[in-house]
Design a protein around this motif. Structure first.
Motif, short mmCIF file in Angstrom:
data_model
loop_
_atom_site.label_atom_id
_atom_site.label_comp_id
_atom_site.label_asym_id
_atom_site.label_seq_id
_atom_site.Cartn_x
_atom_site.Cartn_y
_atom_site.Cartn_z
N ALA A 45 0.81 -1.23 0.00
CA ALA A 45 0.00 0.00 0.00
C ALA A 45 0.84 1.29 0.00
O ALA A 45 0.57 2.20 -0.78
CB ALA A 45 -0.98 -0.01 1.16
N PRO A 46 1.91 1.37 0.84
CA PRO A 46 2.68 2.62 0.85
C PRO A 46 3.30 2.94 -0.51
O PRO A 46 3.60 4.10 -0.79
CB PRO A 46 3.79 2.35 1.88
N PHE A 47 3.48 1.94 -1.38
CA PHE A 47 4.10 2.15 -2.69
C PHE A 47 3.06 2.36 -3.78
O PHE A 47 3.39 2.60 -4.93
CB PHE A 47 5.00 0.96 -3.05
N GLY A 48 1.78 2.21 -3.44
CA GLY A 48 0.71 2.44 -4.42
C GLY A 48 0.62 1.36 -5.48
O GLY A 48 -0.08 1.52 -6.48
N GLY A 49 1.32 0.25 -5.31
CA GLY A 49 1.27 -0.84 -6.29
C GLY A 49 2.15 -1.98 -5.81
O GLY A 49 2.83 -1.85 -4.78
N VAL A 50 2.14 -3.09 -6.56
CA VAL A 50 2.89 -4.27 -6.11
C VAL A 50 4.38 -4.12 -6.44
O VAL A 50 4.75 -3.84 -7.58
CB VAL A 50 2.34 -5.54 -6.79
N LEU A 189 -7.47 7.49 -3.73
CA LEU A 189 -8.09 6.41 -2.97
C LEU A 189 -7.01 5.39 -2.61
O LEU A 189 -6.02 5.26 -3.32
CB LEU A 189 -9.19 5.73 -3.81
N PRO A 190 -7.19 4.67 -1.51
CA PRO A 190 -6.14 3.74 -1.09
C PRO A 190 -5.98 2.55 -2.06
O PRO A 190 -6.93 2.19 -2.76
CB PRO A 190 -6.62 3.25 0.29
N TYR A 191 -4.80 1.97 -2.07
CA TYR A 191 -4.51 0.79 -2.85
C TYR A 191 -5.07 -0.45 -2.13
O TYR A 191 -5.01 -0.47 -0.90
CB TYR A 191 -2.98 0.67 -3.00
N PRO A 192 -5.57 -1.48 -2.77
CA PRO A 192 -5.80 -1.61 -4.21
C PRO A 192 -7.09 -0.91 -4.60
O PRO A 192 -8.10 -1.02 -3.92
CB PRO A 192 -5.91 -3.11 -4.40
N GLY A 193 -7.05 -0.18 -5.68
CA GLY A 193 -8.07 0.82 -5.95
C GLY A 193 -9.36 0.34 -6.56
O GLY A 193 -10.39 1.02 -6.42
#
Ligand code: KG4
Ligand code: ZN
Length: 341
Positions: A45-50, A189-193
């Motif tokens: 989540a902190p990186f906005g993606g995997v 919006l938070p990940y995962p979106g």
């Protein structure tokens, strides 16, 4: 009856499942005995993606823990098949599952057959976990049009059976799930979106903003979602006061129009008994409702698996592993990031 242990580590979910399967290719009957998923959402989540190497580290950490929960006494269990995802996906992540499968084979289950499994075939096979499908003779479903929509893929297929299909079209750039995730980021919006955009969309007006319906009038069956995402980005930049709920709803409507438009055409052009929807984006209620309506209009069946089997899970890999082994098909036990259908 075959006992199947299934492993899925292609992206950010570590998943293990136990299944029992019988009936063969003509009348497969599947029972999911256990289905465990450990999500890495909080880590990425902190990186906005995997992040691939973080995913690998988490899989390595989670697999033994999950296995203990799956089978506290492995000596009492004798699987016929160990099914493991070999692709497509993130290769460092895929390798953790493959190596774990080999290790289980050596240390606990030397008699089991190791079956490399295609993640996309897993999403298609998840249809067998739908109660409506289980209740009727399988051949009544085919020929069928199937829409496979996930974070990595957007594919429309014509299926003659569970193991025979031809691809009609796919995305030329972003997958539809990826577009949902990117729009989520644009809207903070938070990940995962994907699920977040869908939730917000229920509070907005889908007709508020006329986003483009990419490729809708193109004669191919291909999709494109990167332009739609860019339109959302520009709209947000140029109208900073626009309601995020309206943006989410209008984006979702445009994406669904683009998908449903091609499906509608396929239903007109191909003789079809059913419409099948699978993959992570199949969890989207508005998309389900739209395709259900389309199927009703064409007087054909519509099926989408229960929500637990939409996003990545190992139960679907167990089903696909069963079908793969029955077909005598073989995937090398090697990570293949770009494996296709
Ligand atoms: O199948 P999946 O778990 O992973 C891949 O194989 O890619 O699909 C994950 C994708 C993500 O992009 C996620 O945002 C999307 O499915 N997704 C949704 C919804 N639930 C998950 N997209 C739209 N609406 C949803 N309710
Ligand atoms: Zn998937």
């Amino acid at each position: 009856m075959m006992k199947i242990l299934a492993i899925e580590t292609s992206c950010d979910e570590t998943a293990l499942a136990l299944l029992e399967a019988e009936g063969g290719l003509r009348a497969p009957k599947i029972r999911v005995k256990k289905n465990l998923v450990s999500s890495q959402i909080a880590v990425h989540a902190p990186f906005g993606g995997v992040v691939p190497n973080l995913a690998k580290r988490e899989h390595l950490k989670n697999l033994p823990v999950l296995f203990k929960e799956l089978l506290p006494r492995p000596a009492r269990y004798t699987p016929d098949i160990i099914a493991v995802t070999v692709g497509p996906g993130l290769e460092p992540a895929l390798w953790t599952g493959i190596n774990f499968a080999k290790e289980l084979h050596t240390t606990h289950f030397p008699k089991a057959k190791l079956v490399g499994t295609n993640h996309l075939e897993g999403h298609l096979a998840s249809i067998l976990l739908t109660s409506g499908v289980r209740r009727r003779p399988l051949h009544e479903l085919f020929p069928s049009i199937a829409l496979l929509v996930s974070g990595g893929h957007t594919i429309i297929l014509s299926m003659d059976s569970l193991v025979k299909w031809s691809m009609l079209g796919e995305t030329r750039d972003d997958a539809v799930g990826e577009a949902f995730d990117k729009v989520a980021r644009i809207l903070n919006l938070p990940y995962p979106g994907g699920p977040e955009v869908a939730r917000l969309a229920t509070k907005g007006n889908p007709a508020a903003i006329p986003f483009p319906r990419p490729m809708l009038h193109d004669t191919s069956y291909d999709f494109s979602f990167s332009g739609l995402k860019t339109s959302v980005l520009y709209h947000r930049r140029d109208h900073p006061r626009a309601s995020p709920a309206d943006i989410a709803a209008s984006f979702e409507e445009a994406a669904i129009d683009a998908l449903a438009g091609k499906v509608a055409r396929a239903l007109r052009e191909y003789p079809t008994h059913s419409l099948l929807l699978s993959g992570g984006v199949a969890a989207n209620r508005a998309l389900r409702a739209r395709l259900a309506m389309l199927a009703k209009k064409h007087r054909i069946l519509f099926f989408a698996p229960p929500f637990a089997y939409n996003t990545d899970n190992a139960a679907m890999i167990g089903v696909a592993g069963y079908l793969t082994s029955l077909r005598g098909k073989r995937y090398p036990l090697r990570a293949n990031g770009t494996l296709s259908l």
